[in-house]
Design an enzyme around this catalytic site. Structure first.
Site, short mmCIF file in Angstrom:
data_model
loop_
_atom_site.label_atom_id
_atom_site.label_comp_id
_atom_site.label_asym_id
_atom_site.label_seq_id
_atom_site.Cartn_x
_atom_site.Cartn_y
_atom_site.Cartn_z
N PHE A 13 0.83 -1.21 0.00
CA PHE A 13 0.00 0.00 0.00
C PHE A 13 0.86 1.27 0.00
O PHE A 13 0.83 2.07 -0.95
CB PHE A 13 -0.95 -0.05 1.21
N ASN A 35 8.13 -9.42 -2.07
CA ASN A 35 7.95 -10.88 -2.19
C ASN A 35 6.49 -11.22 -2.49
O ASN A 35 6.13 -12.39 -2.61
CB ASN A 35 8.42 -11.61 -0.93
N THR A 38 2.00 -9.71 0.93
CA THR A 38 0.80 -8.85 0.98
C THR A 38 0.83 -7.79 -0.12
O THR A 38 -0.18 -7.16 -0.39
CB THR A 38 0.64 -8.15 2.34
N GLY A 39 1.98 -7.57 -0.72
CA GLY A 39 2.07 -6.63 -1.85
C GLY A 39 1.31 -7.20 -3.04
O GLY A 39 1.13 -8.41 -3.15
N ASN A 100 19.75 -7.16 6.24
CA ASN A 100 20.14 -7.23 4.82
C ASN A 100 20.10 -5.86 4.16
O ASN A 100 21.00 -5.50 3.38
CB ASN A 100 19.23 -8.21 4.07
N TYR A 146 5.02 -8.30 15.26
CA TYR A 146 5.13 -7.03 14.53
C TYR A 146 5.73 -5.94 15.41
O TYR A 146 6.71 -5.29 15.04
CB TYR A 146 3.74 -6.62 14.05
N TYR A 160 23.69 0.18 13.67
CA TYR A 160 24.47 0.34 12.43
C TYR A 160 24.96 1.78 12.29
O TYR A 160 26.09 2.03 11.88
CB TYR A 160 23.62 -0.04 11.21
N THR A 176 -2.52 4.87 8.52
CA THR A 176 -2.55 5.57 7.23
C THR A 176 -3.52 4.85 6.32
O THR A 176 -3.69 3.63 6.43
CB THR A 176 -1.12 5.57 6.63
N ARG A 187 -8.07 -4.43 7.80
CA ARG A 187 -7.93 -3.23 8.63
C ARG A 187 -9.22 -2.44 8.65
O ARG A 187 -10.12 -2.63 7.84
CB ARG A 187 -6.75 -2.40 8.14
N1 UDP Z 1 -11.40 -2.51 14.00
C1 UDP Z 1 -12.78 -2.55 14.02
N2 UDP Z 1 -13.43 -3.21 13.03
C2 UDP Z 1 -12.79 -3.82 11.99
C3 UDP Z 1 -11.37 -3.76 11.97
C4 UDP Z 1 -10.71 -3.10 13.00
O1 UDP Z 1 -13.43 -2.00 14.93
O2 UDP Z 1 -13.47 -4.38 11.12
C5 UDP Z 1 -10.70 -1.77 15.07
C6 UDP Z 1 -9.54 -2.52 15.70
O3 UDP Z 1 -9.99 -3.34 16.77
C7 UDP Z 1 -8.66 -1.37 16.17
C8 UDP Z 1 -8.91 -0.27 15.15
O4 UDP Z 1 -10.13 -0.63 14.49
O5 UDP Z 1 -9.07 -0.92 17.43
C9 UDP Z 1 -7.81 -0.15 14.12
O6 UDP Z 1 -7.55 -1.42 13.61
P1 UDP Z 1 -6.54 -1.69 12.42
O7 UDP Z 1 -6.40 -3.16 12.29
O8 UDP Z 1 -6.96 -0.93 11.22
O9 UDP Z 1 -5.15 -1.04 12.89
P2 UDP Z 1 -4.31 -1.04 14.25
O10 UDP Z 1 -5.04 -1.83 15.31
O11 UDP Z 1 -3.01 -1.65 13.88
O12 UDP Z 1 -4.21 0.40 14.60
#
Ligand code: UDP
Length: 314
Positions: A13, A35, A38-39, A100, A146, A160, A176, A187
């Site tokens: 993304f 690779n 996810t891209g 790397n 992660y 480094y 983002t 997400r």
């Molecule tokens: N979330 C949600 N519904 C969804 C997907 C995510 O309510 O369908 C919530 C998730 O629990 C989190 C927030 O949205 O509190 C952001 O989630 P995301 O996975 O986008 O990113 P991150 O948690 O890494 O900030």
């Protein structure tokens, strides 16, 4: 003179948006490496015919050699479902991948930028999060591959830099969104928009009171450009790049519904473990160091542009 630039994770993304911007300068020769875990090739399809763009399928867990002037390390699955599916690879991508890429940068005396993340702050006990905050991260949880992987990558960058003199830049990217997000990566922005477009239920996790702050990808790219081409090479960061406009996930669901329309209703689902309660960047360092950088695209405008993209994905 031609500037050779490597974008690791260039089909993802953020990586693909960055490649699209970099190729506009004809003195750049952009090597996009991915690779394709996810891209997605469709993200870079419009670039493949350009004379100053090349795609290389390669996994940064393996060494890579080429002549290079600048490296952007954006390689790592970034959505919680994607990185938690193969946690061992996620850690290796962060740690072995950074080694790397740092070796490559050091051999070439190139500048290398690490795409770090607000996740290094974990479930933060300080609000908003500034770069001086060390974070509150569970080392053994489902998100740890992660979070800790990205933290170790930062450690490697600074070691480094201190030990080998490598020219480094570290940015911490907060949530983002924008075109080229994978509609299926799980997400929140992609889920809510796709659910609204399809007339499905909008799945709010927990009670929806957790907060995030979302920046539109073009704002991030402006910050990346100012950081990479900073007048003082010794300004390494880490520097937060994010939008300080904070809102709850329930508010986001309502905003998406309002902008997309349709008949979807909001439903509540269990909150994933280690899901941070709140997150909002302190961007005063970026403002000071990056020529008054700050996000300019408001949520409503950004969501509309993203909806237009996702409509092409239905
Ligand atoms: N979330 C949600 N519904 C969804 C997907 C995510 O309510 O369908 C919530 C998730 O629990 C989190 C927030 O949205 O509190 C952001 O989630 P995301 O996975 O986008 O990113 P991150 O948690 O890494 O900030």
């Amino acid at each position: 003179m031609e500037r050779r630039i490597l974008v690791a994770g260039g089909a993802g993304f953020i990586g693909s948006n960055l490649c699209a911007r970099l190729v506009q300068d004809k003195s750049n020769y952009v090597i996009c490496m991915d690779n394709l875990y996810t891209g997605r090739m469709q993200n870079i399809a419009p670039l493949l015919q350009l004379p100053n763009f090349k795609f290389v399928k390669h996994d940064i867990q393996q060494p890579f050699k080429t002549d290079i002037d600048q490296i952007y390390n954006a390689a790592c699955p970034a959505s919680p479902p994607a990185y938690a599916k193969t946690p061992m690879e996620t850690v290796k991508t962060c740690v072995l991948g950074s080694i790397n890429m740092l070796d490559l940068a050091t051999e070439n005396n190139a500048t290398i930028m690490q795409f770090s993340t607000s996740e290094v702050y974990g479930d933060p006990a300080m609000h908003p999060q500034s770069e001086s905050y060390w974070g509150n991260v569970n080392p053994i949880g489902l998100r740890s591959c992660y979070d800790e992987g990205k933290r170790c990558a930062e450690t490697l960058f600074f070691d480094y830099h201190r030990q080998a003199g490598t020219r480094i830049k570290v940015i911490r990217i907060f949530n983002t969104y924008g075109p080229n997000m994978d509609p299926a990566d799980g997400r929140v922005v992609s889920n809510f928009i796709m659910q609204a477009l399809r007339g499905q239920d909008i799945t709010v996790y927990g009670d929806g009171s957790q907060t995030r702050s979302f920046q539109y990808v073009d704002d991030l790219l402006n910050g990346i450009d100012r950081m990479m081409n900073h007048s003082r090479p010794e300004f390494t960061g880490p520097v937060n790049l994010g939008n300080p406009h904070e809102f709850t996930m329930l508010q986001l669901a309502e905003k998406v519904l309002q902008l997309v329309g349709g008949k979807s209703k909001i439903v509540f689902r269990p909150l994933p473990s280690d899901d941070p309660v709140k997150r909002k960047p302190d961007i005063s360092l970026a403002q000071k160091e990056l020529n008054n950088w700050q996000p300019t695209i408001q949520l409503e405008e950004g969501i509309q542009k993203t909806v237009a993209y996702f409509k092409t994905q239905l």
